[in-house]
Each structure stands twice: as C-alpha cells, then as structure tokens.
Write a protein that holds these residues in place. Structure first.
Motif, PDB file in Angstrom:
ATOM      1  N   ILE A 126     -18.058  49.876 -18.641  1.00  0.00           N
ATOM      2  CA  ILE A 126     -17.441  49.794 -19.974  1.00  0.00           C
ATOM      3  C   ILE A 126     -17.264  51.192 -20.560  1.00  0.00           C
ATOM      4  O   ILE A 126     -16.244  51.495 -21.188  1.00  0.00           O
ATOM      5  CB  ILE A 126     -18.298  48.908 -20.898  1.00  0.00           C
ATOM      6  CG1 ILE A 126     -18.289  47.462 -20.382  1.00  0.00           C
ATOM      7  CG2 ILE A 126     -17.810  48.973 -22.341  1.00  0.00           C
ATOM      8  CD1 ILE A 126     -19.310  46.555 -21.039  1.00  0.00           C
ATOM      9  N   ILE A 127     -18.248  52.040 -20.343  1.00  0.00           N
ATOM     10  CA  ILE A 127     -18.152  53.428 -20.815  1.00  0.00           C
ATOM     11  C   ILE A 127     -16.987  54.133 -20.122  1.00  0.00           C
ATOM     12  O   ILE A 127     -16.198  54.842 -20.757  1.00  0.00           O
ATOM     13  CB  ILE A 127     -19.479  54.169 -20.556  1.00  0.00           C
ATOM     14  CG1 ILE A 127     -20.576  53.608 -21.478  1.00  0.00           C
ATOM     15  CG2 ILE A 127     -19.316  55.669 -20.760  1.00  0.00           C
ATOM     16  CD1 ILE A 127     -21.972  54.072 -21.131  1.00  0.00           C
ATOM     17  N   LYS A 128     -16.857  53.911 -18.825  1.00  0.00           N
ATOM     18  CA  LYS A 128     -15.774  54.541 -18.056  1.00  0.00           C
ATOM     19  C   LYS A 128     -14.402  54.038 -18.510  1.00  0.00           C
ATOM     20  O   LYS A 128     -13.407  54.772 -18.464  1.00  0.00           O
ATOM     21  CB  LYS A 128     -15.969  54.264 -16.568  1.00  0.00           C
ATOM     22  CG  LYS A 128     -15.054  55.069 -15.664  1.00  0.00           C
ATOM     23  CD  LYS A 128     -15.400  54.866 -14.197  1.00  0.00           C
ATOM     24  CE  LYS A 128     -14.502  55.715 -13.305  1.00  0.00           C
ATOM     25  NZ  LYS A 128     -14.842  55.530 -11.864  1.00  0.00           N
ATOM     26  N   GLU A 129     -14.343  52.793 -18.977  1.00  0.00           N
ATOM     27  CA  GLU A 129     -13.081  52.231 -19.472  1.00  0.00           C
ATOM     28  C   GLU A 129     -12.617  52.922 -20.756  1.00  0.00           C
ATOM     29  O   GLU A 129     -11.452  52.804 -21.143  1.00  0.00           O
ATOM     30  CB  GLU A 129     -13.241  50.725 -19.716  1.00  0.00           C
ATOM     31  CG  GLU A 129     -13.395  49.913 -18.440  1.00  0.00           C
ATOM     32  CD  GLU A 129     -13.783  48.464 -18.713  1.00  0.00           C
ATOM     33  OE1 GLU A 129     -13.562  47.990 -19.853  1.00  0.00           O
ATOM     34  OE2 GLU A 129     -14.320  47.807 -17.806  1.00  0.00           O
ATOM     35  N   ASP A 130     -13.541  53.614 -21.423  1.00  0.00           N
ATOM     36  CA  ASP A 130     -13.216  54.389 -22.628  1.00  0.00           C
ATOM     37  C   ASP A 130     -12.478  53.533 -23.662  1.00  0.00           C
ATOM     38  O   ASP A 130     -11.419  53.907 -24.172  1.00  0.00           O
ATOM     39  CB  ASP A 130     -12.381  55.614 -22.254  1.00  0.00           C
ATOM     40  CG  ASP A 130     -12.344  56.655 -23.374  1.00  0.00           C
ATOM     41  OD1 ASP A 130     -13.236  56.623 -24.242  1.00  0.00           O
ATOM     42  OD2 ASP A 130     -11.418  57.484 -23.379  1.00  0.00           O
ATOM     43  N   VAL A 190     -20.158  57.771 -24.991  1.00  0.00           N
ATOM     44  CA  VAL A 190     -21.546  57.628 -24.538  1.00  0.00           C
ATOM     45  C   VAL A 190     -21.633  58.173 -23.116  1.00  0.00           C
ATOM     46  O   VAL A 190     -20.892  57.749 -22.234  1.00  0.00           O
ATOM     47  CB  VAL A 190     -21.993  56.153 -24.585  1.00  0.00           C
ATOM     48  CG1 VAL A 190     -23.406  56.004 -24.030  1.00  0.00           C
ATOM     49  CG2 VAL A 190     -21.915  55.625 -26.013  1.00  0.00           C
ATOM     50  N   LYS A 191     -22.529  59.106 -22.888  1.00  0.00           N
ATOM     51  CA  LYS A 191     -22.572  59.797 -21.600  1.00  0.00           C
ATOM     52  C   LYS A 191     -23.753  59.409 -20.714  1.00  0.00           C
ATOM     53  O   LYS A 191     -23.661  59.474 -19.496  1.00  0.00           O
ATOM     54  CB  LYS A 191     -22.593  61.314 -21.834  1.00  0.00           C
ATOM     55  CG  LYS A 191     -21.394  61.835 -22.614  1.00  0.00           C
ATOM     56  CD  LYS A 191     -20.077  61.489 -21.933  1.00  0.00           C
ATOM     57  CE  LYS A 191     -18.882  62.027 -22.709  1.00  0.00           C
ATOM     58  NZ  LYS A 191     -17.600  61.629 -22.103  1.00  0.00           N
ATOM     59  N   ALA A 192     -24.871  59.050 -21.306  1.00  0.00           N
ATOM     60  CA  ALA A 192     -26.059  58.725 -20.507  1.00  0.00           C
ATOM     61  C   ALA A 192     -26.819  57.602 -21.195  1.00  0.00           C
ATOM     62  O   ALA A 192     -27.071  57.669 -22.399  1.00  0.00           O
ATOM     63  CB  ALA A 192     -26.952  59.955 -20.355  1.00  0.00           C
ATOM     64  N   VAL A 193     -27.173  56.573 -20.438  1.00  0.00           N
ATOM     65  CA  VAL A 193     -27.824  55.408 -21.039  1.00  0.00           C
ATOM     66  C   VAL A 193     -28.919  54.873 -20.126  1.00  0.00           C
ATOM     67  O   VAL A 193     -28.821  54.960 -18.898  1.00  0.00           O
ATOM     68  CB  VAL A 193     -26.785  54.304 -21.340  1.00  0.00           C
ATOM     69  CG1 VAL A 193     -26.126  53.813 -20.060  1.00  0.00           C
ATOM     70  CG2 VAL A 193     -27.416  53.148 -22.096  1.00  0.00           C
ATOM     71  N   LYS A 194     -29.955  54.333 -20.740  1.00  0.00           N
ATOM     72  CA  LYS A 194     -31.056  53.731 -19.993  1.00  0.00           C
ATOM     73  C   LYS A 194     -31.605  52.556 -20.788  1.00  0.00           C
ATOM     74  O   LYS A 194     -31.924  52.690 -21.974  1.00  0.00           O
ATOM     75  CB  LYS A 194     -32.173  54.763 -19.771  1.00  0.00           C
ATOM     76  CG  LYS A 194     -33.384  54.237 -19.024  1.00  0.00           C
ATOM     77  CD  LYS A 194     -33.068  53.968 -17.564  1.00  0.00           C
ATOM     78  CE  LYS A 194     -34.306  53.540 -16.789  1.00  0.00           C
ATOM     79  NZ  LYS A 194     -33.970  53.219 -15.373  1.00  0.00           N
ATOM     80  N   LEU A 195     -31.701  51.397 -20.148  1.00  0.00           N
ATOM     81  CA  LEU A 195     -32.352  50.247 -20.768  1.00  0.00           C
ATOM     82  C   LEU A 195     -33.832  50.334 -20.444  1.00  0.00           C
ATOM     83  O   LEU A 195     -34.215  50.531 -19.288  1.00  0.00           O
ATOM     84  CB  LEU A 195     -31.741  48.944 -20.255  1.00  0.00           C
ATOM     85  CG  LEU A 195     -30.239  48.786 -20.525  1.00  0.00           C
ATOM     86  CD1 LEU A 195     -29.748  47.425 -20.070  1.00  0.00           C
ATOM     87  CD2 LEU A 195     -29.925  49.003 -22.005  1.00  0.00           C
ATOM     88  N   THR A 196     -34.661  50.194 -21.458  1.00  0.00           N
ATOM     89  CA  THR A 196     -36.067  50.555 -21.303  1.00  0.00           C
ATOM     90  C   THR A 196     -37.055  49.396 -21.312  1.00  0.00           C
ATOM     91  O   THR A 196     -38.140  49.514 -20.758  1.00  0.00           O
ATOM     92  CB  THR A 196     -36.471  51.534 -22.418  1.00  0.00           C
ATOM     93  OG1 THR A 196     -36.164  50.942 -23.698  1.00  0.00           O
ATOM     94  CG2 THR A 196     -35.706  52.848 -22.285  1.00  0.00           C
ATOM     95  N   ALA A 197     -36.703  48.283 -21.943  1.00  0.00           N
ATOM     96  CA  ALA A 197     -37.696  47.209 -22.052  1.00  0.00           C
ATOM     97  C   ALA A 197     -37.043  45.896 -22.441  1.00  0.00           C
ATOM     98  O   ALA A 197     -35.940  45.865 -22.997  1.00  0.00           O
ATOM     99  CB  ALA A 197     -38.763  47.578 -23.087  1.00  0.00           C
ATOM    100  N   ILE A 198     -37.762  44.814 -22.147  1.00  0.00           N
ATOM    101  CA  ILE A 198     -37.366  43.468 -22.570  1.00  0.00           C
ATOM    102  C   ILE A 198     -38.574  42.815 -23.226  1.00  0.00           C
ATOM    103  O   ILE A 198     -39.684  42.856 -22.690  1.00  0.00           O
ATOM    104  CB  ILE A 198     -36.904  42.609 -21.383  1.00  0.00           C
ATOM    105  CG1 ILE A 198     -35.590  43.133 -20.797  1.00  0.00           C
ATOM    106  CG2 ILE A 198     -36.713  41.155 -21.811  1.00  0.00           C
ATOM    107  CD1 ILE A 198     -35.090  42.329 -19.616  1.00  0.00           C
TER     108      ILE A 198
END
Length: 327
Positions: A126-130, A190-198
C-alpha cells in the motif's frame, strides 16, 4: 493574494494556495519532510487551502503534531491491509498514540503474532502504491450509508449526528475511514514500519462490550530511525523490571495476580527503605500524610476526566449498581 506569516517572515501567495505548496516554495527538503501544517494555531492537512491572511507552520516528523499525523496515517494503512487480507473484518478506531499507533478490529478469527509479517507485507504494498489521502465530508445519513455493515463506525456516526455537522472521512484507494485527520498527503510518505504487538481491548474500554483485537505498530521516515528504535526496545528489555526483579530476588509475579508483584524479603527491604526516605524528605519540608480510599465512585473519575480518557486502563467494578474504579 494572501499574506502568510512564516515564523516572522511574511510572504504573499495566491488565494487558495495550500500549505504543501507553500512548503514546496520554501524548499523541496521541507516539502518532502512535511507531515501536516498549523494554520493560525490549528493543526490541519497540508492540502488545506489558505483563503485569508494567516500564520503558518509546516510540521515535520520532528514535532509532536507531525508524528501524530504520520502515525495516524500509518494506522489507516494497517487497517487497509487488514481489510484486504481479512474481508468481512469490522474496524473500530485507530489513533496515533505516544509512541506509534494501534487499530482495533472485530474479526471472526483473532490475529496472532504470526500474522503480523503478512500484514506488514501488505502495508508495504500500500505504501508503494503511493495512494493519496483525500478528505471529504457527508451528512450523517449519507455517512451511515457509506459505513453500512460497520457497526462501530455506525455508532460513532450516530453520536455525531446530533451535532448537526457533516461527518469527516478520509479515502485512500479502496479504503475509506471515518476520521477527523489530519493525515499525510499520501501513503508513500511512510518509509519504515513495524507491527509490534497484539492484545485484546474492549470496545471503548468497557468490559461490558465485545473484546476486540488491537494491533500496535510504529513507523518512521527512515529505516535507520526504525532500527534505532527497535534497538532501544531491545535494550529496554534487558532492564525490564520484571526481569531484574526475578534475577535479584526482589519480587515474583504469578498468574493469580497478573501485573501485581509479590514482594520477597529482599524486595521488602528495598521498598521500606524507599518509603522511609520518602517520609523523611516530606517531613523535612513540612508535609503531612493523609490516607484516602483505594476505590472511588465513577462520579469522581468523571469530574477529573479520567473516566472519559483513561477508562480502558482503569480497574473497575460495580457496587450496588454503581460503577467504581481503583485510583
């Protein structure tokens, strides 16, 4: 023409110029790093047209408001990814928080940490789709039609309907969310993303409501910033009080009291020393002690603002049909 005060420097622009266009006129570096704008003290989107003389501040990720817009947009990207991967999901709210963002989902099959890499991968697509984030507003009835089948959104719309105001939405590609904003210009920022917890979270923090799946994440304008943040979290784990408490024999944690320490002899020595020091300092400066109830009526927490803002993190109970919470 409109006169725009840029931190003491006044420039003239065509009426209707956007905050983004002003940022670009100052320099491409500022334009590329801009997250939101502040017009006459009010935070808004970079695409907001300026119709009259005003003061303008371009907000980058270095500002609290800039981070908020950045992380809020990333929460929408995550929600879009989840909706693509798990059709039929009911989505509720996804705010920016102090360090990152989260979104709460109502799903037939709750997510696990093993699902996070797949969601991250879809987010990167999705980020790449801009995709541009486009704001629009609808009357309450039209808003309900748009969000039909999304009960949490319908509930929020119903609450706003009584105010007689149009309902604000943001659209990015195939995803539309009820939202006041502000947001980034596009998902590609958005250039860098990390999902951290649930974790689990009750809708609106009320144990009487359904338990939802909450996914936390963090994002940054540079991969190096994300890596630095993750390294900091790893270092923090080494200093985690739960780890140190066990290693030093200060206290133990048990399933019978999650989050509540059972102090061991060494821990009690340390705890009492701290309390003694606390009393010594307070006595030195003329303070006296009082003792108040540990649990108090909801009415007090409503007056203090805690009930509206922190209820989901408070321990509550019901006594004689009245809500109470631990201070």
């Amino acid at each position: 023409m409109v006169k725009i005060d840029l931190k003491g420097q006044v420039k003239e622009f065509d009426q209707g110029v956007t905050a983004a266009e002003v940022a670009k006129s100052i320099g491409m570096g500022l334009y590329k790093s801009a997250c939101a704008a502040k017009i006459d003290g009010e935070v808004c989107d970079l695409r907001t047209p300026i119709e009259k003389d005003c003061s303008l501040e371009i907000l980058t990720f270095d500002t609290a408001e800039g981070k908020h817009a950045y992380w809020h947009t990333t929460s929408h990207i995550m929600a879009q990814a989840v909706m693509r991967l798990y059709p039929g999901t009911k989505f509720s709210i996804g705010p920016a928080i102090e360090n990152g963002f989260y979104y709460d989902f109502d799903m037939e099959q709750p997510l696990s940490t093993e699902d996070l890499p797949k969601i991250e991968a879809e987010m990167k697509k999705i980020i790449k789709e801009d995709l541009p984030l486009e704001r629009f507003a609808l009357p309450a009835e039209k808003a309900k039609e748009l969000m039909a089948g999304q009960p949490y959104k319908e509930e929020l719309i119903e609450e706003h309907a009584g105010k007689g105001e149009d309902i604000s939405f943001y659209k990015q590609g195939d995803f539309t969310d009820l939202c006041a904003g502000p947001h980034l210009v596009s998902t590609g920022m958005v250039k860098a993303v990390k999902l951290t917890a649930i974790t689990g979270a009750y809708w609106r923090g009320d144990a009487k409501n359904k338990m939802l799946t909450r996914v936390y994440g963090i994002s940054f304008p540079k991969q190096s910033m994300l890596e630095e943040h993750l390294q900091m979290l790893e270092e923090a784990k080494k200093r985690d009080h739960r780890k140190l408490g066990k290693e030093l024999g200060l206290f133990m944690l048990r399933d019978e009291g999650p989050g509540f320490p059972f102090f061991l002899p060494k821990g009690m020595v340390l705890k009492n020393l701290l309390i003694d020091y606390w009393r010594e300092v307070h006595k030195k400066y003329g303070y006296v002690e009082v003792s108040t109830p540990v649990i108090l009526s909801r009415k007090l927490w409503e007056r203090s603002g805690h009930w509206d803002h922190y209820k989901q993190n408070m321990y509550t109970t019901v006594i004689d049909d009245e809500d109470y919470a631990i201070k």
